[in-house]
Design a protein around this motif. Structure first.
Motif, PDB file in Angstrom:
ATOM      1  N   TYR A   2      57.870 -40.386 -20.078  1.00  0.00           N
ATOM      2  CA  TYR A   2      56.429 -40.200 -20.283  1.00  0.00           C
ATOM      3  C   TYR A   2      55.638 -41.174 -19.401  1.00  0.00           C
ATOM      4  O   TYR A   2      54.697 -40.794 -18.713  1.00  0.00           O
ATOM      5  CB  TYR A   2      56.052 -40.473 -21.742  1.00  0.00           C
ATOM      6  CG  TYR A   2      56.392 -39.382 -22.724  1.00  0.00           C
ATOM      7  CD1 TYR A   2      56.203 -38.041 -22.414  1.00  0.00           C
ATOM      8  CD2 TYR A   2      56.880 -39.692 -23.998  1.00  0.00           C
ATOM      9  CE1 TYR A   2      56.503 -37.041 -23.334  1.00  0.00           C
ATOM     10  CE2 TYR A   2      57.179 -38.711 -24.920  1.00  0.00           C
ATOM     11  CZ  TYR A   2      56.987 -37.383 -24.587  1.00  0.00           C
ATOM     12  OH  TYR A   2      57.276 -36.401 -25.493  1.00  0.00           O
ATOM     13  N   GLU A   3      56.026 -42.446 -19.465  1.00  0.00           N
ATOM     14  CA  GLU A   3      55.256 -43.479 -18.778  1.00  0.00           C
ATOM     15  C   GLU A   3      55.271 -43.291 -17.267  1.00  0.00           C
ATOM     16  O   GLU A   3      54.229 -43.379 -16.609  1.00  0.00           O
ATOM     17  CB  GLU A   3      55.820 -44.859 -19.158  1.00  0.00           C
ATOM     18  CG  GLU A   3      55.241 -46.023 -18.388  1.00  0.00           C
ATOM     19  CD  GLU A   3      53.783 -46.322 -18.725  1.00  0.00           C
ATOM     20  OE1 GLU A   3      53.219 -47.245 -18.112  1.00  0.00           O
ATOM     21  OE2 GLU A   3      53.198 -45.625 -19.587  1.00  0.00           O
ATOM     22  N   ARG A  53      53.363 -40.193 -16.149  1.00  0.00           N
ATOM     23  CA  ARG A  53      51.929 -40.437 -16.298  1.00  0.00           C
ATOM     24  C   ARG A  53      51.403 -41.252 -15.128  1.00  0.00           C
ATOM     25  O   ARG A  53      50.297 -41.029 -14.634  1.00  0.00           O
ATOM     26  CB  ARG A  53      51.668 -41.170 -17.617  1.00  0.00           C
ATOM     27  CG  ARG A  53      50.187 -41.428 -17.901  1.00  0.00           C
ATOM     28  CD  ARG A  53      49.990 -42.326 -19.113  1.00  0.00           C
ATOM     29  NE  ARG A  53      50.502 -41.723 -20.328  1.00  0.00           N
ATOM     30  CZ  ARG A  53      51.454 -42.232 -21.080  1.00  0.00           C
ATOM     31  NH1 ARG A  53      52.034 -43.366 -20.719  1.00  0.00           N
ATOM     32  NH2 ARG A  53      51.858 -41.642 -22.180  1.00  0.00           N
ATOM     33  N   ARG A  54      52.198 -42.217 -14.676  1.00  0.00           N
ATOM     34  CA  ARG A  54      51.748 -43.085 -13.598  1.00  0.00           C
ATOM     35  C   ARG A  54      51.855 -42.415 -12.223  1.00  0.00           C
ATOM     36  O   ARG A  54      51.069 -42.719 -11.327  1.00  0.00           O
ATOM     37  CB  ARG A  54      52.540 -44.395 -13.606  1.00  0.00           C
ATOM     38  CG  ARG A  54      52.200 -45.267 -14.802  1.00  0.00           C
ATOM     39  CD  ARG A  54      52.747 -46.660 -14.705  1.00  0.00           C
ATOM     40  NE  ARG A  54      52.206 -47.478 -15.795  1.00  0.00           N
ATOM     41  CZ  ARG A  54      51.055 -48.101 -15.768  1.00  0.00           C
ATOM     42  NH1 ARG A  54      50.286 -47.999 -14.691  1.00  0.00           N
ATOM     43  NH2 ARG A  54      50.631 -48.820 -16.782  1.00  0.00           N
ATOM     44  N   ARG A  75      49.075 -33.290 -14.487  1.00  0.00           N
ATOM     45  CA  ARG A  75      50.340 -33.200 -15.219  1.00  0.00           C
ATOM     46  C   ARG A  75      50.183 -32.266 -16.404  1.00  0.00           C
ATOM     47  O   ARG A  75      49.747 -32.681 -17.474  1.00  0.00           O
ATOM     48  CB  ARG A  75      50.766 -34.598 -15.686  1.00  0.00           C
ATOM     49  CG  ARG A  75      52.180 -34.663 -16.245  1.00  0.00           C
ATOM     50  CD  ARG A  75      52.502 -36.025 -16.770  1.00  0.00           C
ATOM     51  NE  ARG A  75      51.618 -36.418 -17.871  1.00  0.00           N
ATOM     52  CZ  ARG A  75      51.973 -37.262 -18.845  1.00  0.00           C
ATOM     53  NH1 ARG A  75      53.171 -37.815 -18.850  1.00  0.00           N
ATOM     54  NH2 ARG A  75      51.124 -37.574 -19.802  1.00  0.00           N
ATOM     55  N   ARG A 108      50.948 -30.236 -19.718  1.00  0.00           N
ATOM     56  CA  ARG A 108      51.668 -30.768 -20.869  1.00  0.00           C
ATOM     57  C   ARG A 108      53.102 -30.281 -20.919  1.00  0.00           C
ATOM     58  O   ARG A 108      54.017 -31.033 -21.253  1.00  0.00           O
ATOM     59  CB  ARG A 108      50.916 -30.379 -22.147  1.00  0.00           C
ATOM     60  CG  ARG A 108      51.505 -31.011 -23.398  1.00  0.00           C
ATOM     61  CD  ARG A 108      50.705 -30.616 -24.617  1.00  0.00           C
ATOM     62  NE  ARG A 108      51.255 -31.205 -25.831  1.00  0.00           N
ATOM     63  CZ  ARG A 108      50.810 -30.932 -27.046  1.00  0.00           C
ATOM     64  NH1 ARG A 108      49.797 -30.109 -27.207  1.00  0.00           N
ATOM     65  NH2 ARG A 108      51.364 -31.502 -28.104  1.00  0.00           N
ATOM     66  N   ALA A 130      55.119 -32.423 -18.702  1.00  0.00           N
ATOM     67  CA  ALA A 130      55.346 -33.751 -19.265  1.00  0.00           C
ATOM     68  C   ALA A 130      56.473 -33.732 -20.288  1.00  0.00           C
ATOM     69  O   ALA A 130      57.359 -34.600 -20.293  1.00  0.00           O
ATOM     70  CB  ALA A 130      54.055 -34.275 -19.908  1.00  0.00           C
ATOM     71  N   ARG A 132      45.614 -44.446 -14.249  1.00  0.00           N
ATOM     72  CA  ARG A 132      46.078 -43.481 -15.238  1.00  0.00           C
ATOM     73  C   ARG A 132      45.709 -43.885 -16.658  1.00  0.00           C
ATOM     74  O   ARG A 132      46.249 -43.354 -17.615  1.00  0.00           O
ATOM     75  CB  ARG A 132      47.604 -43.309 -15.142  1.00  0.00           C
ATOM     76  CG  ARG A 132      48.134 -42.975 -13.779  1.00  0.00           C
ATOM     77  CD  ARG A 132      47.686 -41.592 -13.304  1.00  0.00           C
ATOM     78  NE  ARG A 132      48.329 -41.271 -12.043  1.00  0.00           N
ATOM     79  CZ  ARG A 132      47.804 -41.534 -10.853  1.00  0.00           C
ATOM     80  NH1 ARG A 132      46.636 -42.141 -10.771  1.00  0.00           N
ATOM     81  NH2 ARG A 132      48.440 -41.202  -9.745  1.00  0.00           N
ATOM     82  N   GLN A 159      46.811 -36.849 -19.082  1.00  0.00           N
ATOM     83  CA  GLN A 159      47.601 -38.031 -19.412  1.00  0.00           C
ATOM     84  C   GLN A 159      48.193 -37.965 -20.821  1.00  0.00           C
ATOM     85  O   GLN A 159      48.990 -38.813 -21.195  1.00  0.00           O
ATOM     86  CB  GLN A 159      46.745 -39.299 -19.292  1.00  0.00           C
ATOM     87  CG  GLN A 159      46.091 -39.505 -17.941  1.00  0.00           C
ATOM     88  CD  GLN A 159      47.043 -39.395 -16.788  1.00  0.00           C
ATOM     89  OE1 GLN A 159      48.110 -39.999 -16.810  1.00  0.00           O
ATOM     90  NE2 GLN A 159      46.692 -38.610 -15.783  1.00  0.00           N
ATOM     91  N   ASP A 165      50.505 -36.705 -23.859  1.00  0.00           N
ATOM     92  CA  ASP A 165      51.842 -36.126 -23.969  1.00  0.00           C
ATOM     93  C   ASP A 165      52.364 -36.360 -25.377  1.00  0.00           C
ATOM     94  O   ASP A 165      51.590 -36.589 -26.305  1.00  0.00           O
ATOM     95  CB  ASP A 165      52.778 -36.716 -22.903  1.00  0.00           C
ATOM     96  CG  ASP A 165      52.767 -38.243 -22.895  1.00  0.00           C
ATOM     97  OD1 ASP A 165      52.716 -38.842 -23.995  1.00  0.00           O
ATOM     98  OD2 ASP A 165      52.804 -38.840 -21.804  1.00  0.00           O
TER      99      ASP A 165
END
Length: 484
Positions: free
Chosen positions: A132-133, A136-137, A142, A144, A147, A422, A453, A455
């Motif tokens: 996830y992290e 996201r970065r 993105r 869903r 993600a 982000r 962002q 998720d």
């Protein structure tokens, strides 16, 4: 005050809604807590310092393995707070019903809560949170389903210690079993259900399993086109438009997915691990720090409302350290309108005159109608002291918004976003300010980035609040403010 409502609303929206009053007592009597900082992690733990250091470096290795999906040797910036407990019993005592731990996105950034025990579920929780992290970065746009599919694809990552390789693409057995028994959602259905707010657990499980199947197929059998699409998303290109132009014949893709779902064996991909920097810093935490830490975990515990428990921890912290900045800040968030909060904030700036958070708390609690100029002075002091603390910079920006000082608020929110492009908090702050200064179109664009962002580490309440904010930006309810 409007600012207090906005700030507290941000925090409370990140929490779940099930009531609980279970006491927290994970062996406090013999616990010595330590903070270990590595390049990408701040590990807060009751393990012994040597074990805590080893755990931080193991997380760095795992992060390096997950990052192999993106290719190249360039470091992906960003850091994550990790609460690491000694065993599963302590995790259950602190957060009942979360075997393996959980991850959450808070105003302060990404948070991972886990136990040290080496279990399959715990390993998957770690890898999924990092999936996830990092996505996201890396990805400005993105969807869903992507993600969730990436998180499930990455949670089966394996590190070969002997060869120093990251192995990606092992099958996710629960997802594979579900899609083989029930079938899977077509890609069009995944797009259509992109913003469904409260699916049932069964619906969510099926959607996530279907997303895993599509991502696994694309990553394993269409790596060139999949990589090209991810690169476009990293540049901020629209996800749906670039999907269609990148993959073209969807009929061929659907046929490929059917064949992929029926394969007897999947061949994972191995790639060398990046070099891991082993520099760490270690220092001990005080008892008040530990109570604040427990409060933060409780505030983001999944599927429950543990604010009363969190407030009890904060009050205990303040009993031990009356001018603890983090404890005072959390106390103001969790129990608004109490006179002692303002008294405590004045004491904070006396004891911590160089701490921007103390001045910002004072600014948020002062009533400008009773103390003209005092709020502006405190906010100005906070703005002059804060450096790279994104959450405090966002609070400064929101304070400017609440007092209609948009010319000061906009550059402050942009500063926060430059530090963390982000950050949902920074994006939301800039969106609100932009809606008042330049109208809905720019605010809507920013709020769409916020939505991208969100998720599986985001609560349904917070997702719903962000969707409501987006709907307000889709109309012309907030005309541009005339420039002075």
């Amino acid at each position: 005050m409007a600012l207090r409502a906005l700030w507290v609303g941000w925090m409370l929206a990140m929490m779940s809604g099930c009531a609980s009053t279970r006491a927290v007592a994970p062996r406090e009597d013999d616990a010595v807590w330590t903070e270990v900082r590595s390049r990408h992690f701040r590990v807060l733990t009751n393990l012994e310092p040597q074990s805590a250091t080893r755990a931080a470096l193991e997380l760095e290795t795992l992060r390096g393995a997950v990052s192999r999906l993106w290719g190249g040797d360039e470091d992906i910036p960003g850091s994550m707070d990790v609460v690491l407990l000694r065993d599963a019993a302590e995790l259950e005592a602190l957060v009942p019903g979360s075997p393996g731990g959980f991850s959450a996105m808070s105003a302060e950034g990404a948070l991972l809560v886990i136990a040290q025990e080496d279990s399959e579920q715990g390993a998957r929780t770690r890898a999924r949170a990092l999936g996830y992290e990092l996505s996201r970065r890396v990805l400005q746009s993105r969807p869903r389903w992507l993600a969730e599919g990436l998180a499930r694809y990455l949670e089966t990552v394996h590190v070969e210690r002997d060869t120093r390789e990251a192995v990606l693409g092992r099958e996710d057995a629960p997802s594979l079993l579900l899609v083989r028994e029930k079938g899977w959602l077509d890609i069009d259905a995944l797009w259509e259900q992109e913003h469904a707010l409260r699916p049932s657990p069964e619906e969510q499980q099926w959607r996530d399993a279907s997303a895993w199947l599509w991502v696994h197929f694309l990553a394993q059998e269409q790596p060139a086109r999949f990589g090209k699409w991810l690169a476009l998303l990293a540049q901020g290109e629209g996800s749906r438009d670039t999907w269609e132009t990148t993959f073209g014949d969807l009929g061929a893709l659907r046929k490929g997915v059917r064949q992929h779902a029926s394969r007897e064996r999947y061949v994972p991909r191995a790639s060398p691990l990046p070099a891991i920097t082993e520099d760490v810093t270690v220092h001990s935490l005080g008892s008040a720090d530990v109570h604040v830490l427990r409060a933060r975990v409780l505030m983001h515990a999944p599927e429950r409302d543990a604010r009363k428990e969190a407030l009890a921890e904060v009050q205990q912290a303040l009993g031990e350290a009356p001018t603890h900045v983090d404890a005072a800040t959390l106390a103001a968030r969790l129990s608004e309108g109490l006179p002692e909060h303002l008294q405590r904030a004045h004491a904070l700036v006396r004891d911590h005159p160089e701490d921007a958070r103390a001045w910002m708390l004072l600014a948020e609690l002062l009533d400008p109608s009773l103390e003209p100029g005092a709020q502006a002075d405190a906010r100005r002091r906070a703005a002059s002291l804060v450096r790279d603390d994104v959450s405090t910079i966002v609070r400064v920006a929101d304070s400017y918004n609440a007092t209609n000082q948009l010319e000061e608020g906009l550059p402050t929110a942009r500063r926060a976003l430059r530090l963390d492009p982000r950050s949902p908090a920074a994006l939301t702050s800039l969106a609100v300010l932009s809606s008042r200064f330049s109208g809905c179109p720019e605010a809507k664009r920013l709020q769409l980035l916020v939505r991208d962002q969100l998720d599986g580490s985001t609560t349904a309440d917070f997702r719903e609040a962000m969707e409501q904010r987006l709907r307000t930006f889709e109309c012309n309810a907030h005309p541009p403010r005339p420039r002075r």
